[in-house]
Write a protein that holds these residues in place. Sequence first.
Motif, short mmCIF file in Angstrom:
data_model
loop_
_atom_site.label_atom_id
_atom_site.label_comp_id
_atom_site.label_asym_id
_atom_site.label_seq_id
_atom_site.Cartn_x
_atom_site.Cartn_y
_atom_site.Cartn_z
N VAL A 116 0.92 -1.12 0.06
CA VAL A 116 0.00 -0.02 0.02
C VAL A 116 0.77 1.23 0.10
N PRO A 117 1.80 1.41 0.98
CA PRO A 117 2.81 2.61 0.83
C PRO A 117 3.64 2.68 -0.36
N MET A 118 3.73 1.68 -0.98
CA MET A 118 4.68 1.31 -2.28
C MET A 118 3.77 2.18 -3.53
N ALA A 119 2.67 1.72 -3.53
CA ALA A 119 1.64 2.32 -4.48
C ALA A 119 1.56 3.92 -4.17
N ALA A 120 1.15 4.04 -2.94
CA ALA A 120 1.18 5.65 -2.87
C ALA A 120 2.16 6.28 -2.88
N MET A 121 3.60 5.85 -2.78
CA MET A 121 4.67 6.61 -3.31
C MET A 121 4.72 6.93 -4.56
N LEU A 122 4.38 6.07 -5.42
CA LEU A 122 4.66 6.13 -6.76
C LEU A 122 3.54 7.17 -7.27
N LEU A 123 2.34 7.00 -6.92
CA LEU A 123 1.40 7.93 -7.34
C LEU A 123 1.51 9.34 -7.03
N ARG A 124 1.88 9.55 -5.70
CA ARG A 124 2.29 10.85 -5.04
C ARG A 124 3.58 11.49 -5.71
N ASN A 125 4.45 10.84 -6.07
CA ASN A 125 5.54 11.21 -6.48
C ASN A 125 6.04 11.10 -8.13
N SER A 126 4.72 10.90 -8.71
CA SER A 126 5.04 10.83 -10.30
C SER A 126 4.31 12.02 -10.94
N ASP A 127 4.67 12.51 -12.23
CA ASP A 127 4.01 13.51 -12.72
C ASP A 127 2.78 12.95 -13.32
N GLU A 128 1.82 13.97 -13.07
CA GLU A 128 0.32 13.54 -13.27
C GLU A 128 0.07 13.13 -14.75
N GLN A 129 0.76 13.59 -15.65
CA GLN A 129 0.60 13.18 -17.06
C GLN A 129 1.46 11.84 -17.26
N LEU A 130 2.15 11.38 -16.32
CA LEU A 130 2.76 10.27 -16.81
C LEU A 130 2.44 8.98 -15.71
N ARG A 131 1.29 9.21 -15.05
CA ARG A 131 1.10 8.19 -14.07
C ARG A 131 0.56 6.91 -14.51
N GLY A 132 -0.13 6.89 -15.71
CA GLY A 132 -0.61 5.58 -16.28
C GLY A 132 0.76 4.85 -16.77
N ARG A 133 1.79 5.51 -17.29
CA ARG A 133 2.90 4.79 -17.76
C ARG A 133 3.84 4.53 -16.51
N VAL A 134 3.99 5.23 -15.62
CA VAL A 134 4.60 4.88 -14.29
C VAL A 134 4.16 3.46 -13.62
N MET A 135 2.75 3.55 -13.70
CA MET A 135 2.28 2.32 -13.21
C MET A 135 2.13 1.22 -14.11
N GLY A 136 2.15 1.44 -15.41
CA GLY A 136 2.30 0.25 -16.15
C GLY A 136 3.75 -0.38 -16.22
N ILE A 137 4.79 0.58 -15.95
CA ILE A 137 6.14 -0.06 -15.71
C ILE A 137 6.15 -0.67 -14.42
N ARG A 138 5.45 -0.05 -13.35
CA ARG A 138 5.32 -0.93 -11.98
C ARG A 138 4.76 -2.27 -12.30
#
Length: 422
Positions: free
Chosen positions: A341-363
Motif C-alpha cells: 500500500v505505501p509503495m503504490a501511494a509513493m509512486l502515485l504521489r511522486n509521479s508527474d500527473e501526465q505520466l501516472r499511467g506509464r509509471v504504473m504500467g512500468i510498475r
Amino acid sequence: MRRCRVLSVLPRAPVLAPFSVRSFRFQWPADLATSWAFEMETLILGWYVLVETGSVLLLTVFASLQHIGTLIAPMFGVMGDRIGHRNLLCGMRALYATLAATLMILAFMDAVTPMLVLIIAALMGMVRPSDIGMRAVLVGETMPPDHLMGAMGIQRTTQDSARIAGALTGAGLVAMLGMGPAYVVVAGLYALSVVLTYKAGSARQADATNVSTRPSPWRDLQQGLVYVWNTPLLLAVMCLAFLLNLTAFPLINGLLPYVAKEIYRADQTWLGYMVAGAACGALFSSIVLSRVGHAIQAARITIVACAAWYAALFVFAHVQHPAGGIAILFLAGCAQSASQVPMAAMLLRNSDEQLRGRVMGIRMLAIYGNLPGLLISGPLIAHFGYPVTATLYCATGLAFTLFITLRWRAHLWRSDAPANTR
C-alpha cells in the motif's frame, strides 16, 4: 444536538473520506467484484491443474501464465494515458467476462482439459497483470492528495477481502456444485465489474481521447521509461517491487496449492483456509493503513514491512502443521499489505500527473519477476524440497532488500526524503 455533531464529523474521518468522491463509490465495488473473481478463478483452476496432472511443474507453469502480460504492461499504461483509464479498465474487464463465460460453457459440456485451462490462463495473463496498476491510477486521478494514502488502503481491501471470500467460496462451490456452477458466479462477478467500472472515472478522461496530435505510443513509452530511470525514488521502488515478485510472491501465491497437498497432505478446503489466513492478515493491515496512513513515513514502512514479510515466509517454510501455517500466513499477509500500500501511494504521489499511467504500467512490469520466480522454484522444489527452496528465496530477498535500501538511502530512509513526507 450532540448526535448531529457526531454525524457531521464522521464523513471527515480518514477511513470514510475517499467515499465522498463519486468515482470511488463506483470503483471500489467494481474492483471488489473483479478481485473476488480473480481469486476464485486462480484457486479453482490451480487446484484443477494439480489434481488432473499431479505435476508441480505444470502448477508453476499455470501460475506463471497468469503473469506473461507483464511484458506489455507498460503499453497498457500508455493506452490508459491516451484513451482514459476508465475506458481501458472497462475493456479489460469485458475480456475477463468473455473468457470466464467460455470456460463456464466448456465446464457444463464436460469438455475442460488441462491444456484448455492453460490456454485460457495465458489469454487472461496477457491482460490481468495490468489491472491492479490501472485501478491504482484511476484512484490517483480522482482522489485529492490528502486522501490518497487512505484511499489506497481502502482500495487494497478489495484484493485482501477477495482472497478470503474467493478462497473459501471458490473451493466450497467447486466441492459442492462442480466447476460449471462455480464459473457462473465468476462470470457474473466480471460482468458486474464492467457495469460499475463504466460509472467510475472523472471528466479528465475526455482530455486523453485526442490521440491524432500525440506522438507514437512507442515514443510515449520511451518517455515513461526515461522518466522512471532518471527519478531515483521511482527507480528504487521499481527494483524493490521486482525483487518481491521474484522471491516473495511465488511463496505466498503460486505455491500454496503444493504446500497444502504435498506438505500438509490436505485437501482444497484447507487450501482455502490457508489463502484466507494470509488474506485476513493483509485485510487487517490495509484497514489499519486506511486509518493511520496519512501519518506514516511511507518509504520506511515499506522497507521494514518487506523484511518482516521475508521473516514470516521463512518461518512458514519450516512449519509442518496446517494450523500453525495459517497463523504464520496471517502475519505474512499483514507484512505484505504494509509493504504494497505505501509503495503504490509513493509512486502515485511522486509521479508527474501526465505520466501516472506509464509509471504504473512500468510498475506492473515488475510483476514479471513472478515468472522466473515460479519457473525456477519448480525444479528446485523437485530436487531440494520446499523448505530449502523457500529458505533460499527468503535469504536472497532479505539481502537485496538491504542492498536497495543502502543504494538509495537518501530517497528511501532519510526522514526528510519526499517519500517519507507525511
